[in-house]
Design a protein around this motif. Structure first.
Motif, short mmCIF file in Angstrom:
data_model
loop_
_atom_site.label_atom_id
_atom_site.label_comp_id
_atom_site.label_asym_id
_atom_site.label_seq_id
_atom_site.Cartn_x
_atom_site.Cartn_y
_atom_site.Cartn_z
N ALA A 134 0.83 -1.21 0.00
CA ALA A 134 0.00 0.00 0.00
C ALA A 134 0.87 1.26 0.00
CB ALA A 134 -0.94 -0.01 1.20
N ASP A 135 1.94 1.26 0.77
CA ASP A 135 2.84 2.42 0.78
C ASP A 135 3.45 2.65 -0.60
OD1 ASP A 135 2.34 2.89 3.46
OD2 ASP A 135 4.20 1.95 4.16
N LEU A 136 3.84 1.56 -1.27
CA LEU A 136 4.41 1.69 -2.61
C LEU A 136 3.38 2.24 -3.59
CD1 LEU A 136 6.46 -1.63 -2.79
CD2 LEU A 136 7.35 0.70 -2.53
N LEU A 137 2.14 1.79 -3.47
CA LEU A 137 1.09 2.30 -4.34
C LEU A 137 0.84 3.78 -4.09
CD1 LEU A 137 -1.46 -0.64 -4.13
CD2 LEU A 137 -0.24 0.10 -6.19
N ARG A 138 0.83 4.18 -2.84
CA ARG A 138 0.59 5.60 -2.51
C ARG A 138 1.72 6.49 -3.04
NH1 ARG A 138 -1.07 3.10 2.55
NH2 ARG A 138 -3.35 3.11 2.59
N GLY A 144 -11.63 3.64 -7.85
CA GLY A 144 -10.66 4.49 -8.55
C GLY A 144 -9.24 4.15 -8.18
N MET A 145 -8.33 4.55 -9.08
CA MET A 145 -6.94 4.15 -8.91
C MET A 145 -6.29 4.70 -7.65
SD MET A 145 -4.82 6.18 -11.80
CE MET A 145 -5.75 7.46 -12.57
N PHE A 146 -6.74 5.86 -7.19
CA PHE A 146 -6.12 6.44 -6.01
C PHE A 146 -6.62 5.81 -4.71
CE2 PHE A 146 -5.86 9.87 -9.23
CZ PHE A 146 -4.49 9.85 -9.37
N ALA A 147 -7.62 4.98 -4.79
CA ALA A 147 -8.15 4.28 -3.61
C ALA A 147 -7.62 2.85 -3.50
CB ALA A 147 -9.67 4.24 -3.66
N ALA A 148 -6.85 2.40 -4.48
CA ALA A 148 -6.40 1.01 -4.52
C ALA A 148 -5.62 0.61 -3.26
CB ALA A 148 -5.55 0.76 -5.77
N ALA A 149 -4.75 1.49 -2.79
CA ALA A 149 -3.96 1.18 -1.59
C ALA A 149 -4.87 0.97 -0.38
CB ALA A 149 -2.95 2.29 -1.33
N ASP A 150 -5.86 1.82 -0.26
CA ASP A 150 -6.79 1.69 0.86
C ASP A 150 -7.63 0.43 0.73
OD1 ASP A 150 -5.88 4.06 2.00
OD2 ASP A 150 -7.34 5.26 0.90
N GLN A 151 -7.99 0.08 -0.49
CA GLN A 151 -8.83 -1.11 -0.68
C GLN A 151 -8.08 -2.39 -0.31
OE1 GLN A 151 -10.37 0.12 -4.71
NE2 GLN A 151 -12.26 -0.63 -3.80
N ILE A 152 -6.80 -2.50 -0.67
CA ILE A 152 -6.08 -3.71 -0.28
C ILE A 152 -5.88 -3.75 1.23
CG2 ILE A 152 -4.97 -4.15 -2.50
CD1 ILE A 152 -2.36 -3.03 -1.28
#
Length: 103
Positions: free
Chosen positions: A15-19, A62-70
């Motif tokens: 998640a940190d890497l995605l953010r 949305g793509m900016f929520a992906a980290a939160d979703q995982i």
């Protein structure tokens, strides 16, 4: 109670890497890979928690929520995992998705 620390650490790292990833990387598939993982982990948690029910599909926020979703999906799953083998399998899924995401 099962120790899920390796799982939460793995997903927090992903998640940190995605953010931190640029929008272009998210658009090239990293966000889609994360959403796929979130949906898989969410489904797994739902099946363990209520095997008789039909699992709901995690929506695409949305793509900016992906980290939160995982992160949400893993924390839900961590509450219902029954043994260390399941934790190891979940960690493997997270690590493989991270590699495919290219972050």
């Amino acid at each position: 109670m099962v120790d899920t620390t390796p799982l939460t650490r793995a997903v927090d790292h992903f998640a940190d890497l995605l953010r931190a990833a640029p929008q272009s990387r998210l658009q090239r598939g990293a966000a889609a890979e994360a959403l796929g993982l979130a949906r898989e982990l969410s489904r797994w948690a739902q099946v363990l928690e209520a095997p008789e029910g039909e699992p709901r599909v995690m929506p695409d926020a949305g793509m900016f929520a992906a980290a939160d979703q995982i992160t949400v999906a893993v924390h839900d799953l961590a509450l219902v995992l029954e043994d260390e083998g399941q934790v190891a399998e979940a960690v493997r899924l997270v690590e493989e998705a991270q590699k495919r995401a290219g972050v």
